[in-house]
Design a protein around this motif. Structure first.
Motif, PDB file in Angstrom:
ATOM      1  N   ARG A 169      55.484  27.688  28.812  1.00 38.14           N
ATOM      2  CA  ARG A 169      55.753  29.124  28.644  1.00 38.14           C
ATOM      3  C   ARG A 169      54.582  29.770  27.907  1.00 38.14           C
ATOM      4  O   ARG A 169      54.286  29.338  26.792  1.00 38.14           O
ATOM      5  N   PRO A 170      53.925  30.787  28.472  1.00 40.29           N
ATOM      6  CA  PRO A 170      54.199  31.333  29.810  1.00 40.29           C
ATOM      7  C   PRO A 170      53.587  30.457  30.893  1.00 40.29           C
ATOM      8  O   PRO A 170      52.729  29.603  30.604  1.00 40.29           O
ATOM      9  N   SER A 171      53.986  30.701  32.128  1.00 41.07           N
ATOM     10  CA  SER A 171      53.432  29.968  33.257  1.00 41.07           C
ATOM     11  C   SER A 171      53.187  30.941  34.389  1.00 41.07           C
ATOM     12  O   SER A 171      54.022  31.795  34.688  1.00 41.07           O
ATOM     13  N   GLN A 179      65.369  36.441  34.728  1.00 42.04           N
ATOM     14  CA  GLN A 179      64.179  35.769  34.174  1.00 42.04           C
ATOM     15  C   GLN A 179      64.543  34.407  33.595  1.00 42.04           C
ATOM     16  O   GLN A 179      63.741  33.771  32.916  1.00 42.04           O
ATOM     17  N   GLN A 180      65.785  33.993  33.821  1.00 45.71           N
ATOM     18  CA  GLN A 180      66.274  32.737  33.264  1.00 45.71           C
ATOM     19  C   GLN A 180      66.683  31.786  34.390  1.00 45.71           C
ATOM     20  O   GLN A 180      66.966  32.216  35.517  1.00 45.71           O
ATOM     21  N   SER A 183      60.008  31.346  31.971  1.00 41.72           N
ATOM     22  CA  SER A 183      58.661  31.481  31.424  1.00 41.72           C
ATOM     23  C   SER A 183      58.830  31.959  29.982  1.00 41.72           C
ATOM     24  O   SER A 183      59.660  31.413  29.255  1.00 41.72           O
ATOM     25  N   ASP A 184      58.071  32.990  29.577  1.00 42.21           N
ATOM     26  CA  ASP A 184      58.217  33.460  28.189  1.00 42.21           C
ATOM     27  C   ASP A 184      59.208  34.628  28.111  1.00 42.21           C
ATOM     28  O   ASP A 184      58.997  35.592  27.404  1.00 42.21           O
TER      29      ASP A 184
END
Ligand code: FEO
Ligand code: CA
Ligand code: CA
Ligand code: CA
Length: 634
Positions: free
Chosen positions: A182-184, A109-110, A91-92
């Motif tokens: 991004r973001p989602s 987060q990746q 996401s972001d």
């Protein structure tokens, strides 16, 4: 309940698939085919024409040659792009650092490492907007950390755990390119540390309880997520394959541990050094909580994934879902290890639309037995039905499922040559399964492991198929044959000779039918064999397309050096095909030298210069046609 103390009822003296194939061949030769009570009648050309199938389904592209180049090659007229690669933010979140200096928290987060099975879930039925769900099978810790495994720490274990599991990303097609949104609100990582519920007959069993979870109904994480499945109600099934490699026994393994490969020697990931639950001596039940199929609802990011124990515990390759005639759910599954079995699950109740409820919790698990007359049968693994009774040491259905392999031994299922993906033909209902290879033929006393009978056997693998009786996926009888024997028809040596009509390939793994009924085949020749004398003709791992009616095979894609090609899905309009490139640059040891991360491959940065270099990265490709027509056009 003393299930851990039971001796393995070593009943795996059943014939191997290779022996059955040999017997079938001999029988055919001696009886001129008359002895085959169940001759397999493949889907005919006439039936194919009636179903509206194109006369020349492979005519939309010219096949490409085998290659050892360090790039992805596709036929002229097709364009490729990268949707995401290991380390991209889902996401972001934080950006990928090419020197592998991202922390464990950032990795969580990746996008994970080693992309495998995947599926595109359209949003509102769209073909330009949806959720891409991708498995991350394992980690190469030589690439994951800046100094590899030279030093070892809790932080590195946490990063490896965060690079496992599943990524859910929202993607959109804009100006001809797929972009991660991004973001989602849908973006999500499921890792080896994510809380996951346990359901079905084994949930709550004593053997599923641990010090951290007295209920036996909640486990942290999913791992070694290999292939997958998709339910009719729009959820994703991720499958836990070689889970044993994360656990260390540190003492003589129990019979159960032995049957599943948990040993004193395994645990090359070294998680147990900082995550005590992977030390099987201290936490003997933890390994029982892995080796399952896990259901994930990608549309509900707050929902907790569920391990569905009714589908059995083994080294799950995939979980390929279809419907029986009465709309019961049928799930085909392979256990990918030498001499392991093919299973199917049939739900108790039919699916009547809407959410799946307990359809994956209540049902019967079967294992396949192949006969030399070309027939086969599905044997139920049900506690109380002989031989799965108390007198043979089985305690209850939870015990049968936790010890699925031993239950399958007891009913004398057929020992196969490493079953990988399974796919169901969309028109004929025929089921295809890749048996990737089995380099040593076994004996009952020594299933090929110590070279007691070292005759090379099925070196290149094959793709088999079967037709369920009455065309009903829930049938308990089937007819089978070998669709393609891999290898080179020009070779003399029996173990190297194949019957491929068209482009050569070896070690089939990923299988997928497109809606037009073409079979897409992805290969996984192991890195230790890639390019050696016996595999030189095949080049790098690749993707091909086969016509199930004529058996013609054409090579569509070749991957970069050291990769396998795995995972395939398409948009509903057929204009984008997503394909994963896993472990580019892998070395024969499967662990890179951190001093020389680019020793084998520089992909994808060498082909997509906008990406950072530094180290090879698994990635999802988007493949489209330059003229905008469907990739899957006739
Ligand atoms: Fe993960 Fe059997 O391939
Ligand atoms: Ca595989
Ligand atoms: Ca592999
Ligand atoms: Ca494989």
């Amino acid at each position: 309940m003393k299930w851990r103390d039971q001796e393995v009822s070593n009943s795996s003296f059943a014939p191997t698939f290779a022996e059955i194939v040999d017997a079938r061949r001999r029988r055919f030769l001696s009886l001129g085919g008359a002895g085959l009570v169940m001759n397999f009648l493949p889907w005919s050309v006439a039936a194919a024409a009636r179903a509206g199938r194109a006369a020349h389904p492979l005519a939309s592209f010219a096949s490409i040659p085998a290659s050892f180049e360090d790039k992805v090659i596709v036929p002229a007229g097709f364009v490729i792009d990268i949707v995401h690669a290991w380390g991209d933010p889902v996401s972001d979140g934080p950006a990928f650092r090419a020197d592998a200096s991202n922390t464990a928290e950032e990795q969580a987060q990746q996008v994970g490492m080693h992309h495998d099975g995947m599926h595109f879930f359209p949003l509102d039925g769209r073909s330009d907007h949806g959720l891409l769900v991708v498995n991350h099978e394992y980690t190469d810790d030589g690439l994951l950390h800046a100094d590899g495994m030279k030093t070892w720490s809790a932080e590195k274990v946490a990063k490896s755990m965060a690079a496992h599991g599943v990524s859910i990303v929202e993607i959109r097609l804009q100006d001809g390119r797929w972009q991660v949104v991004r973001p989602s609100r849908y973006a999500r990582r499921i890792t080896a540390a994510t809380p996951i519920a346990i359901s079905g007959p084994a949930a709550g069993a004593e053997a599923m309880r641990t010090a951290a979870d007295a209920s036996g109904r909640l486990v942290l994480g999913t791992l070694n997520n290999c292939a997958m499945g998709v339910t009719p109600w729009g959820t994703y099934l991720t499958c836990e394959e070689n889970f044993n490699g994360y656990f260390k026994a540190s003492r003589t393994p129990t019979p159960l541990e032995k049957r599943y490969g948990v040993s004193e020697k395994t645990a090359g990931y070294r998680w147990h050094e900082f995550e005590e639950r992977f030390d099987a001596e201290k936490h003997p039940h933890e390994a029982n909580r892995f080796g399952w199929v896990v259901e994930i609802d990608p549309f509900r990011p707050e929902s907790r994934p569920v391990k569905r124990t009714a589908l059995g515990r083994f080294k799950h390759e995939g979980a390929f879902v279809t419907l029986a005639k009465d709309r019961r759910i049928v799930v085909y599954m392979g256990d990918d290890e030498r001499f392991e079995y093919i299973y199917k699950y049939v739900s108790k109740k039919p699916w009547r639309g809407g959410p799946g409820g307990d359809l994956l919790d209540e049902g019967t698990l079967y294992v396949a037995r192949f006969h030399e007359d070309g027939s086969g049968e599905w044997l139920p693994l049900v506690y109380g039905q002989r031989p799965l009774t108390a007198e043979n040491g089985f305690v209850d259905q939870a015990d049968v499922l936790i010890r699925t392999r031993m239950a399958a031994d007891a009913v004398r299922a057929t020992r196969m040559d490493r079953p990988e993906w399974i796919a169901v033909h969309p028109q004929s209902g025929e089921v295809y399964c890749s048996l990737t290879n089995n380099a040593r033929r076994g004996t009952p006393e020594s299933p090929g492991l110590n070279g007691a009978n070292p005759r090379p056997e099925n070196l290149y693998g094959h793709i088999i198929r079967w037709r369920e009786q009455g065309g009903d996926a829930a049938s308990l009888r089937f007819a089978w044959d070998i669709f393609i024997l891999c290898g080179d028809p020009a070779q003399e040596a029996p173990h190297r000779k194949g019957d491929i009509r068209g482009d050569l390939f070896a070690s089939p793994d990923g299988l997928w039918f497109d809606p037009q009924g073409r079979l897409w085949i992805q290969t996984d020749v192991s890195t230790s064999a890639l390019g050696n004398a016996e595999h030189a003709a095949f080049g790098n791992n690749q993707m091909l397309v086969a016509d199930p009616t004529t058996k013609e095979v054409r090579r569509f894609l070749v991957g970069p050096r050291g990769c396998e090609v795995t995972g395939i899905t398409a948009t509903p309009d057929g204009k984008t095909l997503f394909v994963n490139i896993q472990h580019p640059g892998e070395t024969p040891s499967e662990r890179s030298d951190p001093e020389r991360p680019l020793a084998v491959s520089s992909w994808p940065a060498n082909q997509f210069p906008h990406l950072p270099g530094g180290r090879p990265r698994s990635a999802t490709l988007a493949i489209r046609r330059a003229d905008g027509k469907p990739v899957l056009a006739a």
